[in-house]
Design a protein around this motif. Structure first.
Motif, PDB file in Angstrom:
ATOM      1  N   VAL A 165       5.738   7.134  -7.388  1.00 24.69           N
ATOM      2  CA  VAL A 165       4.632   7.306  -6.444  1.00 24.69           C
ATOM      3  C   VAL A 165       3.798   6.032  -6.387  1.00 24.69           C
ATOM      4  N   SER A 166       3.541   5.447  -7.545  1.00 29.35           N
ATOM      5  CA  SER A 166       2.751   4.219  -7.605  1.00 29.35           C
ATOM      6  C   SER A 166       3.427   3.094  -6.832  1.00 29.35           C
ATOM      7  N   VAL A 167       4.720   2.902  -7.087  1.00 31.30           N
ATOM      8  CA  VAL A 167       5.447   1.816  -6.438  1.00 31.30           C
ATOM      9  C   VAL A 167       5.505   2.025  -4.929  1.00 31.30           C
ATOM     10  N   TYR A 168       5.818   3.252  -4.535  1.00 27.53           N
ATOM     11  CA  TYR A 168       5.910   3.556  -3.109  1.00 27.53           C
ATOM     12  C   TYR A 168       4.570   3.352  -2.415  1.00 27.53           C
ATOM     13  N   SER A 169       3.501   3.856  -3.012  1.00 28.30           N
ATOM     14  CA  SER A 169       2.179   3.742  -2.407  1.00 28.30           C
ATOM     15  C   SER A 169       1.765   2.285  -2.279  1.00 28.30           C
ATOM     16  N   ALA A 170       2.068   1.498  -3.304  1.00 26.89           N
ATOM     17  CA  ALA A 170       1.724   0.078  -3.251  1.00 26.89           C
ATOM     18  C   ALA A 170       2.531  -0.638  -2.174  1.00 26.89           C
ATOM     19  N   LEU A 171       3.824  -0.352  -2.092  1.00 27.49           N
ATOM     20  CA  LEU A 171       4.665  -0.999  -1.086  1.00 27.49           C
ATOM     21  C   LEU A 171       4.203  -0.648   0.330  1.00 27.49           C
ATOM     22  N   LEU A 172       3.988   0.632   0.579  1.00 29.22           N
ATOM     23  CA  LEU A 172       3.564   1.048   1.910  1.00 29.22           C
ATOM     24  C   LEU A 172       2.172   0.512   2.233  1.00 29.22           C
ATOM     25  N   GLY A 173       1.356   0.290   1.173  1.00 29.72           N
ATOM     26  CA  GLY A 173       0.016  -0.231   1.374  1.00 29.72           C
ATOM     27  C   GLY A 173      -0.018  -1.615   1.973  1.00 29.72           C
ATOM     28  N   PHE A 174       1.069  -2.385   1.820  1.00 21.36           N
ATOM     29  CA  PHE A 174       1.128  -3.701   2.455  1.00 21.36           C
ATOM     30  C   PHE A 174       1.158  -3.577   3.970  1.00 21.36           C
TER      31      PHE A 174
ATOM     32  N   ASP B 175      -2.984 -17.759   7.809  1.00 26.42           N
ATOM     33  CA  ASP B 175      -4.186 -17.047   8.233  1.00 26.42           C
ATOM     34  C   ASP B 175      -3.882 -15.552   8.303  1.00 26.42           C
ATOM     35  N   ALA B 176      -4.900 -14.735   8.163  1.00 24.66           N
ATOM     36  CA  ALA B 176      -4.708 -13.286   8.149  1.00 24.66           C
ATOM     37  C   ALA B 176      -4.010 -12.792   9.413  1.00 24.66           C
TER      38      ALA B 176
ATOM     39  N   LEU C 154      -3.729  -1.760  -4.790  1.00 26.67           N
ATOM     40  CA  LEU C 154      -3.196  -3.010  -5.346  1.00 26.67           C
ATOM     41  C   LEU C 154      -2.812  -4.033  -4.270  1.00 26.67           C
ATOM     42  N   PRO C 155      -2.162  -3.633  -3.164  1.00 31.52           N
ATOM     43  CA  PRO C 155      -1.819  -4.630  -2.138  1.00 31.52           C
ATOM     44  C   PRO C 155      -3.034  -5.328  -1.537  1.00 31.52           C
ATOM     45  N   ASN C 156      -4.217  -4.710  -1.647  1.00 29.26           N
ATOM     46  CA  ASN C 156      -5.413  -5.348  -1.099  1.00 29.26           C
ATOM     47  C   ASN C 156      -5.689  -6.699  -1.738  1.00 29.26           C
ATOM     48  N   PHE C 157      -5.191  -6.900  -2.965  1.00 29.32           N
ATOM     49  CA  PHE C 157      -5.383  -8.193  -3.615  1.00 29.32           C
ATOM     50  C   PHE C 157      -4.679  -9.318  -2.860  1.00 29.32           C
ATOM     51  N   ILE C 158      -3.603  -8.988  -2.130  1.00 32.50           N
ATOM     52  CA  ILE C 158      -2.825 -10.009  -1.431  1.00 32.50           C
ATOM     53  C   ILE C 158      -2.954  -9.871   0.083  1.00 32.50           C
ATOM     54  N   ASN C 159      -2.879  -8.635   0.568  1.00 28.82           N
ATOM     55  CA  ASN C 159      -3.017  -8.389   1.996  1.00 28.82           C
ATOM     56  C   ASN C 159      -4.458  -8.678   2.426  1.00 28.82           C
ATOM     57  N   PRO C 160      -4.670  -9.589   3.386  1.00 31.31           N
ATOM     58  CA  PRO C 160      -6.042  -9.979   3.749  1.00 31.31           C
ATOM     59  C   PRO C 160      -6.765  -8.989   4.652  1.00 31.31           C
ATOM     60  N   PHE C 161      -6.167  -7.809   4.887  1.00 30.83           N
ATOM     61  CA  PHE C 161      -6.740  -6.823   5.815  1.00 30.83           C
ATOM     62  C   PHE C 161      -8.204  -6.528   5.503  1.00 30.83           C
ATOM     63  N   TRP C 162      -8.498  -6.126   4.253  1.00 27.31           N
ATOM     64  CA  TRP C 162      -9.862  -5.748   3.905  1.00 27.31           C
ATOM     65  C   TRP C 162     -10.731  -6.948   3.528  1.00 27.31           C
ATOM     66  N   MET C 163     -10.123  -8.129   3.465  1.00 27.72           N
ATOM     67  CA  MET C 163     -10.914  -9.331   3.200  1.00 27.72           C
ATOM     68  C   MET C 163     -11.737  -9.759   4.414  1.00 27.72           C
ATOM     69  N   LEU C 164     -11.342  -9.290   5.598  1.00 26.67           N
ATOM     70  CA  LEU C 164     -11.889  -9.852   6.826  1.00 26.67           C
ATOM     71  C   LEU C 164     -13.419  -9.839   6.906  1.00 26.67           C
ATOM     72  N   PRO C 165     -14.092  -8.702   6.642  1.00 25.38           N
ATOM     73  CA  PRO C 165     -15.559  -8.749   6.685  1.00 25.38           C
ATOM     74  C   PRO C 165     -16.152  -9.716   5.654  1.00 25.38           C
ATOM     75  N   LEU C 166     -15.548  -9.756   4.460  1.00 26.17           N
ATOM     76  CA  LEU C 166     -16.038 -10.663   3.417  1.00 26.17           C
ATOM     77  C   LEU C 166     -15.826 -12.115   3.819  1.00 26.17           C
ATOM     78  N   LEU C 167     -14.654 -12.421   4.386  1.00 27.06           N
ATOM     79  CA  LEU C 167     -14.374 -13.782   4.827  1.00 27.06           C
ATOM     80  C   LEU C 167     -15.356 -14.219   5.904  1.00 27.06           C
ATOM     81  N   GLY C 168     -15.734 -13.275   6.773  1.00 27.96           N
ATOM     82  CA  GLY C 168     -16.711 -13.598   7.808  1.00 27.96           C
ATOM     83  C   GLY C 168     -18.064 -13.962   7.215  1.00 27.96           C
ATOM     84  N   ILE C 169     -18.465 -13.256   6.184  1.00 29.55           N
ATOM     85  CA  ILE C 169     -19.744 -13.544   5.532  1.00 29.55           C
ATOM     86  C   ILE C 169     -19.699 -14.874   4.783  1.00 29.55           C
ATOM     87  N   LEU C 170     -18.609 -15.088   4.049  1.00 30.79           N
ATOM     88  CA  LEU C 170     -18.492 -16.300   3.240  1.00 30.79           C
ATOM     89  C   LEU C 170     -18.121 -17.521   4.068  1.00 30.79           C
ATOM     90  N   LYS C 171     -17.618 -17.283   5.300  1.00 29.58           N
ATOM     91  CA  LYS C 171     -17.148 -18.350   6.186  1.00 29.58           C
ATOM     92  C   LYS C 171     -15.995 -19.108   5.539  1.00 29.58           C
TER      93      LYS C 171
END
Length: 483
Positions: A375-384, A35-36, A424-441
């Motif tokens: 920069v890309s790799v670092y930003s993606a890693l820290l984005g997790f 779970d998130a 890119l980490p948003n595809f795996i990290n459920p942080f920004w999924m939360l509002p969508l998950l609430g709508i979709l149940k």
């Protein structure tokens, strides 16, 4: 057309292979993906251990966690209101009618998933909140069609694409907005970066190339990974009730309910808000003004009031929206604590864990192309660990942009390199999924099987594209107003 009359779709061998791969990942996610909340606590512990090892002071780590825990409450409330106001607006009868009309456009389940994915990316270029909420509700509306047999998980994942590869390439880019507005740039950062206009970031032809690339790539992945009929799981299969958000029939029960069912109060409040909005938009660039979260939420709140027309309808929809924000309220404070542990706990030399990671990447770079990849790799890693594009840019920018100046890498495209990889980490990290998950149940495990495949395919392609486009720019020194 009845369910038994649905036109069969004949995927190609490549499509079947990709679908099988996606189903393997989906099956794994359904069994093992936590779970998130578990995800955020594990990330919190990992950062705490890293900060304690780096600083040698566990008590300082604990203090930073506590100090940071409530540090993003205003941002948390803004995110809650993004979800609620979008939900309330979509529950109004005019928007619900528009959703029903759009939901009839696709003729096949595979086409519906692609349609939702492309729309999610395009809407996210305008505003990520609009993309997330509108497309989530569109999935529910399409799932009601008895002639479509829509895989609810794949469609939900498609609705999330704007958060994974789109929103920082358009007006929703917090980093580009900050760098274009002199009053928003921290005083310590301004001498390093100067003011970087949109013409150097989101309005470049190179950025348009990336937008087209990620949109086409995402659409193809949606098409290839859409499950066949045997593997399809509809909303009913997942136990999701699609009728619990229908606008109720409103009838006044007693005389004291007069103002709840009269538009008088709505008209007064909307006129009052319209005056403030007139001044807000008149005093600056409308696109930048609308991109501010408070203004965005205020606009949606006023639109929701207006389209519901009667206060009782508005209040009922507001209550119905509340389950969609439970995860946000619980988990966002943990990210505040993570941010503080990364940036506030220093070792004896005064270097934080975030500083140490950033300096390591900067020291390895020897030309603009390698720098772009790092920069890309670092930003993606820290984005997790810090999935907030604007807040994380303030952390990274001093080191990244100093190195960009030293290597004479284009400052505007360096901002966009950050934007391209940061999501890119948003595809795996459920942080920004939360509002969508609430709508979709649904739970994050229901979507991450599909979104993780988007992550694995997007990551090398977009990082390479960003690096290859860097040499097409000519370095420009920082433009500092008044100098």
């Amino acid at each position: 057309m009845t369910h038994s009359q649905i036109r069969p779709e004949s995927p190609t061998p490549d499509t079947r292979l990709m679908a099988r791969v996606s189903q393997v990942i989906v099956s794994w996610a359904e069994k093992w993906f936590p779970d998130a909340y578990v995800f955020v606590v594990v990330a919190c512990l990992a950062v705490a251990l890293g900060a304690a090892f780096h600083s040698g002071d566990p008590m300082a780590v604990s203090k930073a966690f506590g100090d940071g825990f409530w540090s993003i409450i205003p941002f948390t409330m803004q995110m809650v209101m993004v979800a609620i106001t979008g939900y309330v607006l979509a529950m109004s009868r005019p928007v619900a009618a528009l959703l029903r009309r759009i939901a009839r456009v696709p003729s096949t389940s595979r086409g519906a998933i692609v349609f939702i994915g492309v729309l999610s990316i395009l809407l996210s270029l305008v505003n990520w909140g609009l993309s997330l909420i509108f497309c989530g509700l569109l999935v529910r509306e399409m799932a009601r069609r008895t002639d479509l047999s829509l895989d609810y998980r794949a469609a939900g994942a498609a609705a999330y694409l704007g958060m994974g590869c789109g929103f920082t390439l358009g007006m929703s880019s917090s980093a580009a907005q900050l760098q274009a507005t002199v009053s928003s740039i921290p005083s310590s950062l301004l001498p390093i970066t100067g003011v970087i206009g949109f013409d150097q970031t989101i309005l470049t032809w190179q950025n348009l190339v990336v937008i087209v690339l990620v949109t086409v790539l995402s659409a193809l992945i949606c098409y290839w990974t859409a499950p066949g009929r045997d593997a399809t799981r509809t909303a009913a299969d997942l136990g999701v009730d699609l009728d619990d958000d229908q606008p109720p029939v409103l009838t006044r029960q007693r005389k004291g309910d007069y103002f709840e069912y009269s538009p008088i109060l709505t008209i007064v409040v909307v006129l009052l808000g319209a005056g403030w909005l007139y001044n807000a938009f008149r005093s600056g660039n409308p696109l930048i003004t609308m991109s501010q979260l408070n203004t965005y939420n205020f606009v949606f709140l006023m639109l929701g009031l207006l389209l519901h027309w009667r206060p009782r309808s508005f209040l009922d929809s507001f209550v119905r929206a509340m389950p969609s924000v439970g995860g946000v309220l619980l988990q966002f404070p943990f990210y505040g604590g993570i941010g503080y542990m990364l940036t506030k706990v220093a070792n004896a030399q005064g270097v934080t864990l975030s500083d140490q990671i950033a300096h390591w990447f900067v020291n390895v770079a020897n030309d603009s192309g390698v720098f772009s990849v790092l920069v890309s790799v670092y930003s993606a890693l820290l984005g997790f660990f810090i999935p907030s594009a604007g807040g994380k840019w303030v952390i990274e920018a001093p080191y990244i942009m100093t190195a960009a100046n030293q290597l004479e890498a284009h400052l505007g495209w360096t901002v966009m390199v950050y934007n391209i990889s940061e999501t890119l980490p948003n595809f795996i990290n459920p942080f920004w999924m939360l509002p969508l998950l609430g709508i979709l149940k649904l739970r994050s495990k229901d979507l991450v099987g599909y979104t993780s495949l988007q992550f694995f395919i997007h990551t090398p392609i977009v990082i390479l594209a960003a690096a290859l486009l860097m040499p097409t720019f000519t370095y420009l020194p920082p433009v500092i107003p008044g100098r």
